[in-house]
Design a protein around this motif. Sequence first.
Motif, PDB file in Angstrom:
ATOM      1  N   GLY A  51       0.805  -1.227   0.000  1.00 44.57           N
ATOM      2  CA  GLY A  51       0.000   0.000   0.000  1.00 44.57           C
ATOM      3  C   GLY A  51       0.826   1.259   0.000  1.00 44.57           C
ATOM      4  N   VAL A  52       2.120   1.151   0.218  1.00 39.33           N
ATOM      5  CA  VAL A  52       2.974   2.337   0.249  1.00 39.33           C
ATOM      6  C   VAL A  52       4.038   2.243  -0.850  1.00 39.33           C
ATOM      7  CG1 VAL A  52       4.435   3.819   1.688  1.00 39.33           C
ATOM      8  CG2 VAL A  52       2.615   2.447   2.751  1.00 39.33           C
ATOM      9  N   LEU A  53       4.885   1.247  -0.753  1.00 39.75           N
ATOM     10  CA  LEU A  53       5.999   1.112  -1.698  1.00 39.75           C
ATOM     11  C   LEU A  53       5.973  -0.213  -2.467  1.00 39.75           C
ATOM     12  CD1 LEU A  53       8.832   2.386   0.725  1.00 39.75           C
ATOM     13  CD2 LEU A  53       7.825   3.682  -1.159  1.00 39.75           C
ATOM     14  N   MET A  54       5.228  -1.186  -1.975  1.00 41.24           N
ATOM     15  CA  MET A  54       5.297  -2.537  -2.553  1.00 41.24           C
ATOM     16  C   MET A  54       4.721  -2.600  -3.965  1.00 41.24           C
ATOM     17  SD  MET A  54       3.834  -6.095  -0.947  1.00 41.24           S
ATOM     18  CE  MET A  54       2.316  -6.193  -1.878  1.00 41.24           C
ATOM     19  N   VAL A  55       5.359  -3.429  -4.799  1.00 41.09           N
ATOM     20  CA  VAL A  55       4.768  -3.814  -6.084  1.00 41.09           C
ATOM     21  C   VAL A  55       4.533  -5.324  -6.043  1.00 41.09           C
ATOM     22  CG1 VAL A  55       5.918  -1.962  -7.359  1.00 41.09           C
ATOM     23  CG2 VAL A  55       7.027  -4.205  -7.183  1.00 41.09           C
ATOM     24  N   ASP A  56       3.593  -5.808  -6.869  1.00 46.97           N
ATOM     25  CA  ASP A  56       3.366  -7.259  -6.868  1.00 46.97           C
ATOM     26  C   ASP A  56       4.370  -7.952  -7.789  1.00 46.97           C
ATOM     27  OD1 ASP A  56       2.413  -7.218  -9.534  1.00 46.97           O
ATOM     28  OD2 ASP A  56       0.345  -6.880  -8.857  1.00 46.97           O
ATOM     29  N   ASP A  57       4.359  -9.264  -7.761  1.00 43.64           N
ATOM     30  CA  ASP A  57       5.371 -10.027  -8.505  1.00 43.64           C
ATOM     31  C   ASP A  57       5.292  -9.768 -10.008  1.00 43.64           C
ATOM     32  OD1 ASP A  57       6.133 -11.052  -6.092  1.00 43.64           O
ATOM     33  OD2 ASP A  57       5.344 -13.076  -6.435  1.00 43.64           O
ATOM     34  N   GLY A  58       4.066  -9.601 -10.522  1.00 42.45           N
ATOM     35  CA  GLY A  58       3.925  -9.362 -11.961  1.00 42.45           C
ATOM     36  C   GLY A  58       4.558  -8.048 -12.369  1.00 42.45           C
ATOM     37  N   ALA A  59       4.329  -7.002 -11.558  1.00 41.17           N
ATOM     38  CA  ALA A  59       4.913  -5.692 -11.846  1.00 41.17           C
ATOM     39  C   ALA A  59       6.438  -5.759 -11.750  1.00 41.17           C
ATOM     40  CB  ALA A  59       4.364  -4.655 -10.866  1.00 41.17           C
ATOM     41  N   LEU A  60       6.908  -6.443 -10.735  1.00 43.50           N
ATOM     42  CA  LEU A  60       8.362  -6.600 -10.564  1.00 43.50           C
ATOM     43  C   LEU A  60       8.961  -7.298 -11.783  1.00 43.50           C
ATOM     44  CD1 LEU A  60      10.837  -6.384  -8.720  1.00 43.50           C
ATOM     45  CD2 LEU A  60      10.016  -8.397  -7.477  1.00 43.50           C
ATOM     46  N   PHE A  61       8.286  -8.338 -12.231  1.00 45.95           N
ATOM     47  CA  PHE A  61       8.764  -9.108 -13.380  1.00 45.95           C
ATOM     48  C   PHE A  61       8.816  -8.241 -14.652  1.00 45.95           C
ATOM     49  CE2 PHE A  61       7.694 -12.156 -16.880  1.00 45.95           C
ATOM     50  CZ  PHE A  61       8.919 -12.808 -16.900  1.00 45.95           C
ATOM     51  N   LYS A  62       7.787  -7.412 -14.840  1.00 43.12           N
ATOM     52  CA  LYS A  62       7.775  -6.530 -16.027  1.00 43.12           C
ATOM     53  C   LYS A  62       8.956  -5.559 -16.005  1.00 43.12           C
ATOM     54  CE  LYS A  62       2.785  -6.382 -16.864  1.00 43.12           C
ATOM     55  NZ  LYS A  62       1.585  -5.546 -16.696  1.00 43.12           N
ATOM     56  N   ALA A  63       9.196  -4.962 -14.847  1.00 41.42           N
ATOM     57  CA  ALA A  63      10.315  -4.013 -14.744  1.00 41.42           C
ATOM     58  C   ALA A  63      11.639  -4.741 -14.953  1.00 41.42           C
ATOM     59  CB  ALA A  63      10.292  -3.331 -13.376  1.00 41.42           C
ATOM     60  N   MET A  64      11.727  -5.963 -14.442  1.00 42.18           N
ATOM     61  CA  MET A  64      12.957  -6.746 -14.609  1.00 42.18           C
ATOM     62  C   MET A  64      13.259  -7.016 -16.081  1.00 42.18           C
ATOM     63  SD  MET A  64      12.659  -9.587 -11.627  1.00 42.18           S
ATOM     64  CE  MET A  64      13.366  -9.336  -9.993  1.00 42.18           C
ATOM     65  N   ARG A  65      12.216  -7.308 -16.858  1.00 43.98           N
ATOM     66  CA  ARG A  65      12.474  -7.610 -18.278  1.00 43.98           C
ATOM     67  C   ARG A  65      13.023  -6.399 -19.015  1.00 43.98           C
ATOM     68  NH1 ARG A  65       7.436 -11.224 -20.254  1.00 43.98           N
ATOM     69  NH2 ARG A  65       6.477  -9.199 -19.983  1.00 43.98           N
ATOM     70  N   VAL A  66      12.509  -5.195 -18.675  1.00 45.41           N
ATOM     71  CA  VAL A  66      13.038  -3.977 -19.319  1.00 45.41           C
ATOM     72  C   VAL A  66      14.492  -3.769 -18.911  1.00 45.41           C
ATOM     73  CG1 VAL A  66      12.838  -1.462 -19.438  1.00 45.41           C
ATOM     74  CG2 VAL A  66      10.776  -2.890 -19.503  1.00 45.41           C
ATOM     75  N   ALA A  67      14.772  -3.901 -17.628  1.00 39.23           N
ATOM     76  CA  ALA A  67      16.145  -3.692 -17.145  1.00 39.23           C
ATOM     77  C   ALA A  67      17.098  -4.692 -17.786  1.00 39.23           C
ATOM     78  CB  ALA A  67      16.190  -3.814 -15.624  1.00 39.23           C
ATOM     79  N   GLY A  68      16.671  -5.951 -17.816  1.00 35.45           N
ATOM     80  CA  GLY A  68      17.542  -7.001 -18.326  1.00 35.45           C
ATOM     81  C   GLY A  68      17.964  -6.776 -19.760  1.00 35.45           C
ATOM     82  N   GLY A  69      17.072  -6.212 -20.553  1.00 33.37           N
ATOM     83  CA  GLY A  69      17.378  -6.010 -21.965  1.00 33.37           C
ATOM     84  C   GLY A  69      18.041  -4.686 -22.272  1.00 33.37           C
ATOM     85  N   SER A  70      18.290  -3.845 -21.262  1.00 28.77           N
ATOM     86  CA  SER A  70      18.711  -2.465 -21.529  1.00 28.77           C
ATOM     87  C   SER A  70      19.945  -2.021 -20.757  1.00 28.77           C
ATOM     88  CB  SER A  70      17.569  -1.492 -21.184  1.00 28.77           C
ATOM     89  OG  SER A  70      16.337  -1.975 -21.647  1.00 28.77           O
ATOM     90  N   GLY A  71      20.691  -2.933 -20.163  1.00 31.45           N
ATOM     91  CA  GLY A  71      21.912  -2.527 -19.467  1.00 31.45           C
ATOM     92  C   GLY A  71      21.679  -1.993 -18.068  1.00 31.45           C
ATOM     93  N   ALA A  72      20.508  -2.279 -17.526  1.00 29.81           N
ATOM     94  CA  ALA A  72      20.229  -1.802 -16.168  1.00 29.81           C
ATOM     95  C   ALA A  72      20.146  -2.991 -15.203  1.00 29.81           C
ATOM     96  CB  ALA A  72      18.923  -1.007 -16.128  1.00 29.81           C
ATOM     97  N   MET A  73      20.136  -2.672 -13.926  1.00 30.86           N
ATOM     98  CA  MET A  73      20.024  -3.699 -12.886  1.00 30.86           C
ATOM     99  C   MET A  73      18.831  -3.346 -11.997  1.00 30.86           C
ATOM    100  SD  MET A  73      22.964  -5.361 -10.499  1.00 30.86           S
ATOM    101  CE  MET A  73      23.704  -3.894  -9.813  1.00 30.86           C
ATOM    102  N   ILE A  74      18.172  -4.380 -11.512  1.00 35.50           N
ATOM    103  CA  ILE A  74      17.072  -4.200 -10.559  1.00 35.50           C
ATOM    104  C   ILE A  74      17.619  -4.357  -9.139  1.00 35.50           C
ATOM    105  CG2 ILE A  74      14.929  -5.205  -9.667  1.00 35.50           C
ATOM    106  CD1 ILE A  74      14.496  -3.687 -12.280  1.00 35.50           C
ATOM    107  N   CYS A  75      17.328  -3.384  -8.309  1.00 29.30           N
ATOM    108  CA  CYS A  75      17.639  -3.465  -6.886  1.00 29.30           C
ATOM    109  C   CYS A  75      16.337  -3.812  -6.170  1.00 29.30           C
ATOM    110  CB  CYS A  75      18.141  -2.128  -6.350  1.00 29.30           C
ATOM    111  SG  CYS A  75      19.596  -1.493  -7.207  1.00 29.30           S
ATOM    112  N   VAL A  76      16.412  -4.677  -5.202  1.00 29.57           N
ATOM    113  CA  VAL A  76      15.177  -5.066  -4.530  1.00 29.57           C
ATOM    114  C   VAL A  76      15.327  -4.997  -3.013  1.00 29.57           C
ATOM    115  CG1 VAL A  76      15.711  -7.534  -4.564  1.00 29.57           C
ATOM    116  CG2 VAL A  76      13.342  -6.792  -4.435  1.00 29.57           C
ATOM    117  N   LEU A 121      14.131 -15.675 -14.508  1.00 27.62           N
ATOM    118  CA  LEU A 121      13.209 -15.813 -15.635  1.00 27.62           C
ATOM    119  C   LEU A 121      13.263 -14.588 -16.545  1.00 27.62           C
ATOM    120  CD1 LEU A 121      11.048 -17.740 -16.782  1.00 27.62           C
ATOM    121  CD2 LEU A 121       9.339 -16.436 -15.475  1.00 27.62           C
ATOM    122  N   ALA A 122      13.416 -13.414 -15.945  1.00 24.87           N
ATOM    123  CA  ALA A 122      13.441 -12.166 -16.720  1.00 24.87           C
ATOM    124  C   ALA A 122      14.816 -11.883 -17.313  1.00 24.87           C
ATOM    125  CB  ALA A 122      13.020 -10.998 -15.824  1.00 24.87           C
ATOM    126  N   ALA A 123      15.804 -12.672 -16.945  1.00 28.49           N
ATOM    127  CA  ALA A 123      17.173 -12.493 -17.433  1.00 28.49           C
ATOM    128  C   ALA A 123      17.706 -11.094 -17.143  1.00 28.49           C
ATOM    129  CB  ALA A 123      17.266 -12.805 -18.924  1.00 28.49           C
TER     130      ALA A 123
END
Length: 468
Positions: free
Chosen positions: A157-182, A230-232
């Motif tokens: 309700g404040v900062l959390m995202v669900d697993d699907g949203a996290l996965f979507k952001a991960m796929r963009v990062a993975g393909g673009s030279g970025a890293m996901i911090c969690v 999975l998101a590489a």
Amino acid sequence: MASTLIKNGRIVTAVDDYTADILIEDDRVSMIGRNLPAAGQARVYDAGGLLVLPGGVDVHTHLDWDFGVARTVDTFGTGTKAAAFGGTTTVVDFANQTRGEGLLPGIENWRRRAESACVDVGAHMIVLDVNRHSLAEMTTLIREGVTSFKLFTAYPGVLMVDDGALFKAMRVAGGSGAMICVHAENGPVIQVLVEEAVARGDTAPTHHALTRPSSMEGEATHRTIRLAELAATPLYVVHLSAAEALTAVTQARDQGLPVYAETCPHYLFLTVADYDRPGFEGAKYVMTPPLRNQAHQEALWRGLKTNDLQVVSTDHCPFCFNEQPYGMKFSKQQGRNDFSKIPNGAPGVETRLPLIFDGGVRQHGLSLNRFVELTSTAPARLFGLFPRKGTIAVGSDADIILFDPDETWTIRGSEGHSRVDYTMFEGRRGTGRVKKVFLRGQLVVDGTEWLGKEGMGEFLRRGASGRI
Ligand SMILES: [Zn+2]
């Protein structure tokens, strides 16, 4: 700009250890060698008997951060001045999206606040709303040198995202030279435990720790790693505190996955017993994840030795214990009758290097090279700043600290340079002290004297993150 010569120091990087002179021209190291001539140089410093180290890189701070229920007390000016006194010359801080707005307004707001920085600063971006618009903005930000994005599995309700949203952001990062911090804790389960504790009347600070079990950090870390696989995408687990989480990271790394993790000094030196300090003192130690017991602490030290943990950063997130000054109405006191209302976060940006030198090199057998790697080189490499930052080499920024390995200290909150009104390490003694700090060739700290100025820090456009 005139030149500077640092003579006779013992230069230690992540891989080197030798005695030589360093010539700085403009803001970079231009020559390293023995017996470089002092004649004609504008400034000459004798570093005999001292260690000459690359400036520290702290990739986890929250300066001037307003997240609705509280605001951190340091400005970029005060927080980075404290960083400099502690030997840290590069900070990567968290910009954040406001719900309902895009990522770009969040970074513009952060850049305005960061104009007062005294050391060089980069930004990670906190993503709260994952949608077509924000996913496209991630690509824009990556081109502008913001190459890491933080998402939360905690704080529903404040900062959390669900697993699907996290996965979507991960796929963009993975393909673009970025890293996901969690931030990996199981937010919904913790929320149940917190609500039950408060309903029972268990409202003291110690219940902050009891309602955030280490197993729920381990669960979220494991889950997030599987999503990243999975998101590489490369994945960086921030402020890892629990042995279960470290096991998940270790297994992933043994699989060859690009998974990295940091821990923080408070998890290495303090324990859950600190929540039981008399009165309301335990509130000073309320951060997430919470402090753990001795067994977790030993696992973290082992992880630093075996490179299952790669970085020590601070998670500097300062709230005053007493009423916050400067017209801010938030402080730790707002949780006096309910631990769940204590602002989550604690200061530490100034004490990282001395603590890790004393605890790591002197007491836990880390090599000097490993000390530099954990506090400077590895974070610079992981977050696209190397070799400009994180080492001493010809062509690198002349971010250099002179460090006395034999001088003793006692930490006093009253002597710190943050605007916060306490330190978690009050009265702790140790050995190894920052004596001089150069930022891009300029002497900014000379003993207890401040020679830097607000606004001299530059914004760092970072290269790809997580590709080492
Ligand atoms: Zn943090």
